[in-house]
Design an enzyme around this catalytic site. Structure first.
Site, PDB file in Angstrom:
ATOM      1  N   SER A  21       2.970  -1.664   5.592  1.00  0.00           N
ATOM      2  CA  SER A  21       4.289  -1.730   6.220  1.00  0.00           C
ATOM      3  C   SER A  21       5.325  -1.170   5.252  1.00  0.00           C
ATOM      4  O   SER A  21       4.963  -0.488   4.288  1.00  0.00           O
ATOM      5  CB  SER A  21       4.595  -3.179   6.604  1.00  0.00           C
ATOM      6  OG  SER A  21       5.707  -3.239   7.462  1.00  0.00           O
ATOM      7  N   ASN A  22       6.589  -1.430   5.487  1.00  0.00           N
ATOM      8  CA  ASN A  22       7.639  -0.961   4.579  1.00  0.00           C
ATOM      9  C   ASN A  22       8.771  -1.975   4.541  1.00  0.00           C
ATOM     10  O   ASN A  22       8.718  -2.995   5.228  1.00  0.00           O
ATOM     11  CB  ASN A  22       8.126   0.427   5.014  1.00  0.00           C
ATOM     12  CG  ASN A  22       8.726   0.383   6.387  1.00  0.00           C
ATOM     13  OD1 ASN A  22       9.699  -0.317   6.622  1.00  0.00           O
ATOM     14  ND2 ASN A  22       8.126   1.088   7.331  1.00  0.00           N
ATOM     15  N   ARG A  23       9.805  -1.674   3.763  1.00  0.00           N
ATOM     16  CA  ARG A  23      10.814  -2.699   3.463  1.00  0.00           C
ATOM     17  C   ARG A  23      11.994  -2.736   4.435  1.00  0.00           C
ATOM     18  O   ARG A  23      13.039  -3.272   4.105  1.00  0.00           O
ATOM     19  CB  ARG A  23      11.324  -2.473   2.037  1.00  0.00           C
ATOM     20  CG  ARG A  23      10.301  -2.897   1.006  1.00  0.00           C
ATOM     21  CD  ARG A  23      10.691  -2.484  -0.384  1.00  0.00           C
ATOM     22  NE  ARG A  23      12.097  -2.715  -0.675  1.00  0.00           N
ATOM     23  CZ  ARG A  23      12.706  -2.296  -1.768  1.00  0.00           C
ATOM     24  NH1 ARG A  23      12.022  -1.616  -2.672  1.00  0.00           N
ATOM     25  NH2 ARG A  23      13.973  -2.546  -1.969  1.00  0.00           N
ATOM     26  N   ALA A  88      11.860   2.010  11.061  1.00  0.00           N
ATOM     27  CA  ALA A  88      11.147   2.648   9.959  1.00  0.00           C
ATOM     28  C   ALA A  88       9.656   2.575  10.294  1.00  0.00           C
ATOM     29  O   ALA A  88       8.928   1.693   9.831  1.00  0.00           O
ATOM     30  CB  ALA A  88      11.450   1.920   8.665  1.00  0.00           C
TER      31      ALA A  88
END
Ligand code: C5P
Length: 215
Positions: A21-23, A88
């Site tokens: 995943s991402n932030r 995102a």
């Protein structure tokens, strides 16, 4: 008008307990949803997993993977006037998802990754589209050049370029708004709520203008 907004990260499963995943916090997308409602618009919010309450009165669709987000977006674009893809989305996902938890070992482990489908690009390729298409470009360098490239490659009407280091997980952002006709607008560092209200005005005006032109 009806806004379709994507927000937050996606999760791409590695095995039943792990993911890539991402932030992304989802704050920008949720702020645009809120501002859209406040301005009297209908809002469809398609969100990956975040720690935020969806604004009341949105049609809220919760998704996890990029594939789920892709399907949900395509199901709702035809009833939307303005599509703002703020999520995102993970760029890659594991080529194979293990059905059991991968056991820890001492040897190196490589994961093979394959590209996910680009939702924004898939909407830009639609010849018949009548909705305004807005994308975000979170960059760490050459904001304008990278944003302009994205605008052309993904065939959007507007790209909102922002510095990923200011934007990610933050309550503030600074925006460079790039329009299809070459016009640019900068909004200096401000709370995401303020930026969202400005963006909603800009998007509705642009969609109104393009509708008037078509008449
Ligand atoms: O290419 P990049 O990921 O930087 O582009 C960012 C823009 O494209 C954002 O608007 C994002 O929501 C959208 N995007 C998408 N689907 C993907 C990757 C990005 O809709 N798979």
């Amino acid at each position: 008008m009806t806004f379709l907004i994507t927000a937050g990260p996606t999760r791409e499963a590695i095995d039943p307990v792990r993911y890539i995943s991402n932030r992304s916090s989802g704050k920008m997308g949720y702020a645009i949803a809120e501002a859209g409602l406040d301005a009297g618009h209908e809002v469809i919010l398609i969100s990956g997993p975040v720690n935020l309450e969806p604004p009341l009165n949105t049609k809220f669709i919760s998704v996890s993977t990029s594939d789920e987000m892709f399907e949900a977006v395509h199901q709702h674009t035809d009833s939307s006037d303005i599509c703002v893809l703020c999520a995102a989305v993970a760029d890659y996902k594991p080529a194979k998802v293990s059905s059991v938890k991968i056991k820890k070992g001492t040897a190196r482990l490589s994961l093979e990754l394959i590209p996910t489908r680009d939702i924004l690009q898939s909407l830009g390729q639609r010849q018949d589209r009548e909705f305004l298409l807005v994308g975000f470009a979170a960059e760490t360098d050459q904001l304008e050049a990278n944003g302009t490239k994205k605008l052309r490659e993904k065939n959007c009407d507007i790209i909102i370029a922002n510095d990923a280091r200011i934007a990610m997980e933050s309550d503030e952002n600074e925006l460079l708004i790039l329009f299809r006709d070459g016009e640019k607008k900068k909004i200096s560092r401000s709370p995401k709520q303020f930026l969202a209200r400005e963006l909603v005005k800009i998007f509705s005006n642009s969609q109104q203008k393009s509708l008037t032109k078509k008449m």
